[in-house]
Design a protein around this motif. Structure first.
Motif, PDB file in Angstrom:
ATOM      1  N   PRO A   1       4.395  -6.994  -4.917  1.00 16.24           N
ATOM      2  CA  PRO A   1       3.013  -5.969  -6.372  1.00 16.24           C
ATOM      3  C   PRO A   1       2.847  -6.240  -6.533  1.00 16.24           C
ATOM      4  CG  PRO A   1       5.508  -7.610  -6.327  1.00 16.24           C
ATOM      5  CD  PRO A   1       5.839  -7.757  -5.126  1.00 16.24           C
ATOM      6  N   LEU A   2       2.148  -7.462  -6.151  1.00 16.23           N
ATOM      7  CA  LEU A   2       0.954  -8.023  -6.727  1.00 16.23           C
ATOM      8  C   LEU A   2      -0.011  -7.411  -5.470  1.00 16.23           C
ATOM      9  CD1 LEU A   2       1.831 -11.807  -6.475  1.00 16.23           C
ATOM     10  CD2 LEU A   2       1.628 -10.480  -8.499  1.00 16.23           C
TER      11      LEU A   2
ATOM     12  N   THR B   1       7.520   0.837  -9.308  1.00 14.13           N
ATOM     13  CA  THR B   1       8.526   0.635  -8.581  1.00 14.13           C
ATOM     14  C   THR B   1       8.854  -0.461  -7.377  1.00 14.13           C
ATOM     15  OG1 THR B   1       8.183   3.038  -7.929  1.00 14.13           O
ATOM     16  CG2 THR B   1       8.497   2.219  -6.045  1.00 14.13           C
ATOM     17  N   GLN B   2       7.677  -1.392  -7.185  1.00 13.01           N
ATOM     18  CA  GLN B   2       7.435  -2.204  -6.058  1.00 13.01           C
ATOM     19  C   GLN B   2       7.687  -3.870  -6.852  1.00 13.01           C
ATOM     20  OE1 GLN B   2       6.986  -1.376  -3.809  1.00 13.01           O
ATOM     21  NE2 GLN B   2       5.066  -1.977  -2.517  1.00 13.01           N
ATOM     22  N   LEU B   3       7.554  -3.980  -8.464  1.00 13.93           N
ATOM     23  CA  LEU B   3       8.434  -4.718  -8.874  1.00 13.93           C
ATOM     24  C   LEU B   3       9.932  -4.440  -9.500  1.00 13.93           C
ATOM     25  CD1 LEU B   3       5.699  -4.889 -11.982  1.00 13.93           C
ATOM     26  CD2 LEU B   3       5.835  -6.652 -10.260  1.00 13.93           C
ATOM     27  N   VAL B   4      10.250  -3.779  -9.260  1.00 15.32           N
ATOM     28  CA  VAL B   4      11.649  -3.176  -9.198  1.00 15.32           C
ATOM     29  C   VAL B   4      12.393  -3.448  -7.578  1.00 15.32           C
ATOM     30  CG1 VAL B   4      14.047  -1.744 -10.103  1.00 15.32           C
ATOM     31  CG2 VAL B   4      11.338  -1.578 -11.305  1.00 15.32           C
TER      32      VAL B   4
ATOM     33  N   LEU C   1       0.829  -0.929   0.131  1.00 17.06           N
ATOM     34  CA  LEU C   1       0.049  -0.026  -0.213  1.00 17.06           C
ATOM     35  C   LEU C   1       1.197   0.986  -0.151  1.00 17.06           C
ATOM     36  CD1 LEU C   1      -2.611  -1.155   3.086  1.00 17.06           C
ATOM     37  CD2 LEU C   1      -3.344  -1.165  -0.308  1.00 17.06           C
ATOM     38  N   LEU C   2       1.970   1.208   0.434  1.00 18.48           N
ATOM     39  CA  LEU C   2       2.727   2.470   0.067  1.00 18.48           C
ATOM     40  C   LEU C   2       3.165   2.930  -0.295  1.00 18.48           C
ATOM     41  CD1 LEU C   2       4.310   3.704   2.889  1.00 18.48           C
ATOM     42  CD2 LEU C   2       6.324   2.292   1.905  1.00 18.48           C
ATOM     43  N   PRO C   3       3.469   2.458  -1.597  1.00 11.06           N
ATOM     44  CA  PRO C   3       3.306   4.168  -2.561  1.00 11.06           C
ATOM     45  C   PRO C   3       2.186   4.231  -3.660  1.00 11.06           C
ATOM     46  CG  PRO C   3       3.784   1.138  -3.174  1.00 11.06           C
ATOM     47  CD  PRO C   3       4.083   1.352  -1.873  1.00 11.06           C
ATOM     48  N   ILE C   4       1.661   3.779  -2.847  1.00  9.00           N
ATOM     49  CA  ILE C   4      -0.361   4.159  -3.443  1.00  9.00           C
ATOM     50  C   ILE C   4      -0.262   5.753  -2.815  1.00  9.00           C
ATOM     51  CG2 ILE C   4      -2.558   4.114  -3.442  1.00  9.00           C
ATOM     52  CD1 ILE C   4      -1.471   1.387  -4.213  1.00  9.00           C
ATOM     53  N   LYS C   5       0.682   5.378  -1.045  1.00  9.39           N
ATOM     54  CA  LYS C   5       0.149   6.659  -0.525  1.00  9.39           C
ATOM     55  C   LYS C   5       1.084   7.217  -1.457  1.00  9.39           C
ATOM     56  CE  LYS C   5      -0.685   3.620   3.105  1.00  9.39           C
ATOM     57  NZ  LYS C   5      -0.453   2.899   4.415  1.00  9.39           N
ATOM     58  N   LEU C   6       2.378   7.123  -0.629  1.00  9.71           N
ATOM     59  CA  LEU C   6       3.089   8.074  -0.872  1.00  9.71           C
ATOM     60  C   LEU C   6       3.685   9.417  -2.316  1.00  9.71           C
ATOM     61  CD1 LEU C   6       6.965   5.724   0.451  1.00  9.71           C
ATOM     62  CD2 LEU C   6       5.644   8.401   1.777  1.00  9.71           C
ATOM     63  N   LYS C   7       2.767   8.602  -3.601  1.00 10.51           N
ATOM     64  CA  LYS C   7       2.777   9.230  -4.699  1.00 10.51           C
ATOM     65  C   LYS C   7       2.024  10.906  -4.762  1.00 10.51           C
ATOM     66  CE  LYS C   7       3.629   8.845  -9.116  1.00 10.51           C
ATOM     67  NZ  LYS C   7       4.966   8.555  -9.767  1.00 10.51           N
ATOM     68  N   PRO C   8       0.919  10.771  -3.726  1.00 10.83           N
ATOM     69  CA  PRO C   8       0.359  12.361  -3.710  1.00 10.83           C
ATOM     70  C   PRO C   8       1.264  13.116  -3.413  1.00 10.83           C
ATOM     71  CG  PRO C   8      -1.136   9.930  -3.867  1.00 10.83           C
ATOM     72  CD  PRO C   8       0.341   9.427  -3.590  1.00 10.83           C
ATOM     73  N   VAL C   9       2.130  12.144  -2.282  1.00  5.03           N
ATOM     74  CA  VAL C   9       2.709  13.581  -1.236  1.00  5.03           C
ATOM     75  C   VAL C   9       4.255  14.110  -2.333  1.00  5.03           C
ATOM     76  CG1 VAL C   9       3.675  13.390   1.073  1.00  5.03           C
ATOM     77  CG2 VAL C   9       1.210  12.242   0.922  1.00  5.03           C
TER      78      VAL C   9
ATOM     79  N   LEU D   1      17.063   2.303 -12.234  1.00  5.47           N
ATOM     80  CA  LEU D   1      18.337   2.008 -11.873  1.00  5.47           C
ATOM     81  C   LEU D   1      18.845   2.293 -10.486  1.00  5.47           C
ATOM     82  CD1 LEU D   1      20.584   3.356 -15.100  1.00  5.47           C
ATOM     83  CD2 LEU D   1      20.138   1.046 -14.245  1.00  5.47           C
ATOM     84  N   ILE D   2      17.571   3.581 -10.150  1.00  7.29           N
ATOM     85  CA  ILE D   2      17.143   4.184  -8.234  1.00  7.29           C
ATOM     86  C   ILE D   2      16.739   3.451  -7.775  1.00  7.29           C
ATOM     87  CG2 ILE D   2      16.175   6.109  -6.843  1.00  7.29           C
ATOM     88  CD1 ILE D   2      16.816   7.772  -9.209  1.00  7.29           C
ATOM     89  N   MET D   3      16.042   1.916  -8.101  1.00  4.77           N
ATOM     90  CA  MET D   3      15.448   1.261  -7.396  1.00  4.77           C
ATOM     91  C   MET D   3      16.199   0.201  -7.187  1.00  4.77           C
ATOM     92  SD  MET D   3      12.793   3.053  -6.635  1.00  4.77           S
ATOM     93  CE  MET D   3      12.381   1.485  -5.796  1.00  4.77           C
TER      94      MET D   3
END
Length: 327
Positions: A257-258, A102-105, A24-32, A163-165
């Protein structure tokens, strides 16, 4: 070397809790990240979690004693530097990629941790687990099938994000390996408190806390949720390492990632202005299934679990028969 408690079922539950929260984290972080830079977001997440743990441990009179480290301060330094680099690099990559990509990498992180735990901690890695890892990696390859051409033929923002990920994944593995060894001196909560506050201290010169006032109401609530996520998810991860082998914990986290893709798909229907679902083709869905299957096989080694259960039943039966014979 740290030895797991053997309570694998508790470790499994804690690892799954971590996977859901990280999903859930990247979904919440993206708008911030639209209104706050990665370093400041990371600083808020770390300082809030660290202070909560500091108050909780102080109230229970369980603050960590640095004398217990027995001179192994380098382990603490590796854990702090590894985690702070992971946090910042993760958000820098997220600014350039979708939440799902992001979550895949970042799933390279548990693979790096898995390999490191086998080499450094001499944890068992059976043939069945090796097959599970191969299935898991095949799933990753299929999951990326829509991105391989862009990734391999162009130097775009997307490539930079990838590359950063990868760098973020590598630094996280160093953090995880160091933290597992620290469990021989401190409890998981004590470790996380020191690491959180240590990371926040490193970031303080570059953080801009005043950016908080630039966030709208939705972004404020999302930032609060991310801070709570940091506290609970990493606490669950640290405790999982105390009860389960690092190689199995890291493999179970591959389902993250799933969870991200599923939540993004649902969230895009409910909040389309804030969440965007990433389109997947048939090969990507097939890859998702293989990732889940390979993760479960690598984490649990079902045949070995069944063998252990059968052995326990046989020992219990033998003990009962011995008791009856004694009477």
């Amino acid at each position: 070397m740290h030895v797991s408690s053997g309570r694998w079922l508790l470790g499994l539950g804690l690892a799954l809790t971590t996977a859901v929260l990280w999903g859930l984290l990247p979904i919440k972080l993206k708008p911030v990240l639209a209104s706050m830079d990665p370093i400041t977001v990371t600083w808020y997440r770390l300082i809030s979690a660290g202070l909560v743990l500091l108050v909780w441990l102080a109230a229970r009179k369980r603050l960590p004693s640095f004398s217990k480290l027995d001179g192994r301060y380098w382990l603490l330094a590796v854990a702090i530097i590894g985690l702070v680099l992971n946090y910042v690099a993760y958000l820098m990559g997220l600014k350039r990629l979708s939440a799902g990509t992001t979550q895949l990498v970042i799933q390279l992180a548990p693979i790096f941790l898995l390999l490191g735990s086998v080499v450094i901690y001499r944890e068992e890695f059976s043939r069945a687990q090796q097959i599970g890892l191969l299935v898991l990696l095949t799933g990753f390859a299929l999951f990326f099938n829509q991105r391989w051409v862009e990734l391999l033929t162009s130097l775009t923002q997307y490539t930079a994000g990838i590359l950063i990920m990868v760098f973020a994944a590598l630094t996280w593995a160093f953090y995880g390996l160091a933290q597992k060894q620290l469990l021989t001196q401190w409890s998981s909560v004590q470790i996380m408190m020191v690491i959180y506050l240590g990371c926040a201290s490193l970031l303080t010169p570059w953080a801009e806390p005043a950016q908080l006032f630039e966030l709208n109401t939705v972004q404020l609530w999302l930032l609060l949720a991310c801070c709570l996520n940091t506290l609970v998810a990493y606490g669950a991860f640290a405790e999982a390492l105390a009860h389960w082998q690092a190689s199995r914990v890291s493999a179970m986290l591959a389902v993250t990632p799933l969870i991200t893709f599923a939540c993004a798909a649902v969230g895009s229907l409910i909040w389309p202005l804030w969440i965007t679902a990433e389109p997947l083709n048939v090969l990507a869905y097939t890859g998702a299934a293989l990732v889940a299957l390979g993760s479960a096989q690598t984490a649990l080694d079902f045949r070995r679990v069944l063998q252990n259960r059968r052995l326990k039943r046989e020992l219990k039966l033998a003990a009962l028969q011995s008791e009856k014979g004694a009477h």
